[in-house]
Structures are given as structure tokens and as C-alpha cells.
Design an enzyme around this catalytic site. Sequence first.
Site, PDB file in Angstrom:
ATOM      1  N   ARG A 242      47.932  50.537 125.818  1.00  0.00           N
ATOM      2  CA  ARG A 242      49.388  50.565 125.938  1.00  0.00           C
ATOM      3  C   ARG A 242      49.852  49.182 126.369  1.00  0.00           C
ATOM      4  O   ARG A 242      49.172  48.513 127.170  1.00  0.00           O
ATOM      5  CB  ARG A 242      49.840  51.601 126.973  1.00  0.00           C
ATOM      6  CG  ARG A 242      49.832  53.037 126.463  1.00  0.00           C
ATOM      7  CD  ARG A 242      50.900  53.275 125.385  1.00  0.00           C
ATOM      8  NE  ARG A 242      50.938  54.631 124.895  1.00  0.00           N
ATOM      9  CZ  ARG A 242      50.303  55.057 123.794  1.00  0.00           C
ATOM     10  NH1 ARG A 242      49.565  54.221 123.091  1.00  0.00           N
ATOM     11  NH2 ARG A 242      50.424  56.297 123.396  1.00  0.00           N
ATOM     12  N   GLU A 271      57.846  48.031 123.192  1.00  0.00           N
ATOM     13  CA  GLU A 271      57.850  47.987 121.731  1.00  0.00           C
ATOM     14  C   GLU A 271      58.896  48.949 121.160  1.00  0.00           C
ATOM     15  O   GLU A 271      59.200  49.955 121.792  1.00  0.00           O
ATOM     16  CB  GLU A 271      56.446  48.325 121.175  1.00  0.00           C
ATOM     17  CG  GLU A 271      55.961  49.712 121.515  1.00  0.00           C
ATOM     18  CD  GLU A 271      54.502  49.946 121.066  1.00  0.00           C
ATOM     19  OE1 GLU A 271      53.630  49.117 121.345  1.00  0.00           O
ATOM     20  OE2 GLU A 271      54.266  50.991 120.440  1.00  0.00           O
ATOM     21  N   HIS A 289      51.224  48.438 116.286  1.00  0.00           N
ATOM     22  CA  HIS A 289      50.754  49.743 116.788  1.00  0.00           C
ATOM     23  C   HIS A 289      50.145  50.594 115.658  1.00  0.00           C
ATOM     24  O   HIS A 289      50.634  51.684 115.347  1.00  0.00           O
ATOM     25  CB  HIS A 289      51.902  50.508 117.475  1.00  0.00           C
ATOM     26  CG  HIS A 289      51.403  51.525 118.473  1.00  0.00           C
ATOM     27  ND1 HIS A 289      52.098  51.865 119.609  1.00  0.00           N
ATOM     28  CD2 HIS A 289      50.286  52.287 118.498  1.00  0.00           C
ATOM     29  CE1 HIS A 289      51.431  52.785 120.293  1.00  0.00           C
ATOM     30  NE2 HIS A 289      50.328  53.059 119.628  1.00  0.00           N
TER      31      HIS A 289
HETATM   32  C1  DGY Z   1      48.319  57.489 120.667  1.00  0.00           C
HETATM   33  O1  DGY Z   1      47.765  58.438 120.111  1.00  0.00           O
HETATM   34  O2  DGY Z   1      48.593  57.513 121.846  1.00  0.00           O
HETATM   35  C2  DGY Z   1      48.633  56.310 119.842  1.00  0.00           C
HETATM   36  O3  DGY Z   1      49.024  55.228 120.555  1.00  0.00           O
HETATM   37  C3  DGY Z   1      49.609  56.668 118.768  1.00  0.00           C
HETATM   38  O4  DGY Z   1      48.767  57.117 117.785  1.00  0.00           O
END
Ligand code: DGY
Length: 323
Positions: A242, A271, A289
Amino acid sequence: MAKPRVLVTRRWPAAVEARLSDLFEVQLNRDDTPMRPEDFRAAMGQYDAILPTVTDKLGAPSLDIEKPQTRIFANYGVGFSHIDVEKASGQGIVITNTPDVLSECTADLAMTLMLMAARRAGEGERELRAGKWTGWRPTHLVGTKVSGKTLGIIGYGRIGQEMARRAHHGFGMKILAYNRSPVAPEVLAQCNATQVASVDELLPQCDFVSLHCPGGAANRHLIDSRRLGLMRPDAYLINTARGEVIDESALAQALWFETIGGAALDVFDGEPDINPQLRDSDRLVMLPHLGSATREAREAMGFRVIDNLQDFFAGREPRDRVN
Ligand code: DGY
């Protein structure tokens, strides 16, 4: 008996939307516009289940409604730091996520980023597309060898372990792992990994550091300027976890002053807005992402949400309950 009313907050793979429509009274988001806090408050008065994802900000302002109709947030994705778990739990809302099914693809993308950064692939492509390539020469865009180097993995959960498997068995890398809780010896043994006691102990020993820990308040700026200073001057930092886990201004400084070798990010704090300090660094690879963005993973994530919903509405404990 009436079917449960289910709201899907973003466009999902067609096969999953079709199955959801068979099973539930579903409201799809055909134009894929992100919802606002006031939309969530209204939805919570109408739907039995809301199926959010990482782009939905389910903090206190979105959840501030008395006696919600909604009983479950069946999240599409493994990370759920976009949901105020305490507030939702206080309202009696069950939260589920979608682990396992995206681990391999997310680790594949972390490998992609590591290789791109080490081998300067982004710089090379930009140069080529700009028509600036003048031809092969021994000193052109010389990068760093990956095979046989040391990779530090922060967060040795399912995705971290998949990353270790690829790096160790594919690239002969030595694996160091930092994890909040002890990792079972047989799990470490699969990649001949060594668990270290702290992030501070891990960082100075690594050629590459890859983040696979959860986001949220607990890990906000886990990698700050002090910890960037503990990295080797030629080491690379990879983030598919993250955005908030890294202090991006500190990272921009480290890249600018060349106190680390480079970085590669798939996730960003705030983001899709990107910290302008990051944009100009040639030592930084950035992707939008894409960790779980394969047809296989995105469909499997959707079907895993359906499993959780079916369990919940049948009165069983959903397998991926997180609260
Ligand atoms: C998640 O699964 O948390 C990703 O960041 C989005 O697919």
C-alpha cells in the site's frame, strides 16, 4: 424468499457480474464511477450487502448512518485498509476479503518491478519511444544483476512467500524475512529464508527490499527517511503493498540524493494522485496498481466474494471474515 439486495461499487469481470446477477438482486456500476461518501450513506440504507474495493473510501464519513440495512461489506481485494473496520464492526457489519487467489499474480508483478528497476527497463523504453536510442554500446543503461543477490521481504504472508519462491527458486536469491509474528520453520525452509527480528536489522543486509505488509495506520510510513538511510546506497525498494507504507517525500529525497539505488512502486499514497516529487526520478519505476490485474486473478477474486456472500446469507461463517 426475496433475494438479498447487493451493490457492486465498480465494474467487475463480466463472468462474475453474470453469476452475481443470477444469485442476488444486484445493482451494478455500469459506468464504473467511484462512489462518494454520500452515495455510500444512501446505499447503506438500501442494500443488504455492499461489495467495495480499494478505491472506495469507507471511512467514518461514509459509514455515518443510523441503523444501516447493510450487514456485510464483501470486499473485492485482499487489502482492506480503505475500510474503517472499527466503525463498521460497531454497526454490526461483517467484513470479508479475497486472500490467496491473487497472491501469485501480485508476486509476479513485484518480480516485474524488481527486474524493471534493476535492469532500467522503464528508462530504456522511454528512451526508445522518444527516438533517442543511438544504438548498442558497452556503457549504455547498465543496471544491476538480480540473480544471487539478497532480497528482504517485509511481511511474510501469502504474497511475501510467493515472492520469496520466485526470487529464491527462479533467481537463486538469498531471502531475509521480517514478519510481525514468527513464521513456521517449515515455511521458511521452503525458500531457505531467515527470519530477522526487526525491519532495522533487515534493511542494511539487502540488495532488494520488497514490501508485502498490510497498509493502514499501523504501517503508515513504516519506511521513512531514517529507515531509507539504513538501506545500502545501491539497494532497491519495491512496493506492491500500500502507498502509505512509504513516506513518499522521504523516498523522493533518497532517490534525488542517490542514497539508494532505485525504487519501483505499484501503489501510491492518495492514489490515483501521484506525489509530484516522484514523477521526475529516472531511478523510479511506476505502475498504476496492477498487482492483481490478470484475468485469472480478477475473476477468482470475484468468485471468492460470491463464496463469502453465499456463506453469509446461508447463515454460515464466511471463510474470509476479517472482523
Ligand atoms: C488488493 O487486493 O488489496 C489489491 O491491492 C487490489 O487488488
